[in-house]
Design an enzyme around this catalytic site. Sequence first.
Site, PDB file in Angstrom:
ATOM      1  N   HIS A 113       0.833  -1.204   0.000  1.00 30.28           N
ATOM      2  CA  HIS A 113       0.000   0.000   0.000  1.00 30.28           C
ATOM      3  C   HIS A 113       0.866   1.252   0.000  1.00 30.28           C
ATOM      4  O   HIS A 113       1.985   1.261   0.525  1.00 30.28           O
ATOM      5  CB  HIS A 113      -0.920  -0.005   1.221  1.00 30.28           C
ATOM      6  CG  HIS A 113      -2.018   1.006   1.148  1.00 30.28           C
ATOM      7  ND1 HIS A 113      -1.824   2.343   1.446  1.00 30.28           N
ATOM      8  CD2 HIS A 113      -3.315   0.883   0.788  1.00 30.28           C
ATOM      9  CE1 HIS A 113      -2.959   2.991   1.283  1.00 30.28           C
ATOM     10  NE2 HIS A 113      -3.876   2.140   0.876  1.00 30.28           N
ATOM     11  N   GLU A 199      -4.682   1.982  -7.610  1.00 33.80           N
ATOM     12  CA  GLU A 199      -5.146   3.334  -7.288  1.00 33.80           C
ATOM     13  C   GLU A 199      -4.001   4.297  -7.561  1.00 33.80           C
ATOM     14  O   GLU A 199      -2.908   4.115  -7.016  1.00 33.80           O
ATOM     15  CB  GLU A 199      -5.573   3.466  -5.829  1.00 33.80           C
ATOM     16  CG  GLU A 199      -6.032   4.890  -5.494  1.00 33.80           C
ATOM     17  CD  GLU A 199      -6.457   5.059  -4.051  1.00 33.80           C
ATOM     18  OE1 GLU A 199      -7.111   6.073  -3.748  1.00 33.80           O
ATOM     19  OE2 GLU A 199      -6.125   4.201  -3.217  1.00 33.80           O
TER      20      GLU A 199
END
Length: 281
Positions: A113, A199
Amino acid sequence: MSSSSPRRLVGVSTKMYFSFAKTTRYVSTLLKLLADQPPETLASLQNIDIFVIPDHISLVSVISQLRHGSNTCPVPILAGAQDAFHEDAGAFTGEVSPAILAEIGCRILELGHAERRRFFGETDDTTARKAAAAVRNGIIPLVCLGERTKPPLASASSDSVSGDDEILDIQAALPEIRAQIEAVLSAVPPATDVVLAYEPVWAIGAAVPASASYVVSIAKAIRDLECVQRRPAGSTRILYGGSAGPGLFAKLKDGVDGLFLGRFAHDPEQFLKTVLEVATA
């Protein structure tokens, strides 16, 4: 879970927002909401994978809740972890063993992440080693990825302008994304299940998010990468990991296989609403 047609997938990470008690209430509420759905709704959920990724402290309790909840809720929910070390055992004080995660019933491991990269200096190599450890222990790696810098505008042409959207240069974003994906896929056997949660980092918290057309274009470009094309059909699923709201998946379904949700889904009713949209879109 590999198949010629990838199963849709939708899930939520609670990050470090929830207390232990709130996590327990959240899962209990979600299980009850699912159990109360009419038969036709439950039938639509048989072809979708749902997952919940709580904090490490709450994970054992969540797995127990989900196991007991299966007696009344006919829709399985997979439990995941937010991180793990790349070794199974050893003198690694404070780290979490992927072998122990597998032992307690963890099914998905979130890796790479942007927050892990920014706050803890994790790299593509770090993520790849952790993905290999997940696969080694029978856990599906959910690999977060995305370019850090907003690409420049694409060259204007009559067939590249769509309404009022900014048309960004997809090719400018691909090298960084490709490097992230190649590192992970080269570290795991080709037939294993891998989930890529895309993303764009530059869009996190931005006033104007990445457009749906941009996300779909990136997702299609990811599928065309040679390292992805070499893998068995259905073994590499792509999620959009950005902020989601009602109706978003319908705009993305031509590119992605599902959604990886954050704070929007911290309301179990909104999470279920999104799950149903992904299942039926």
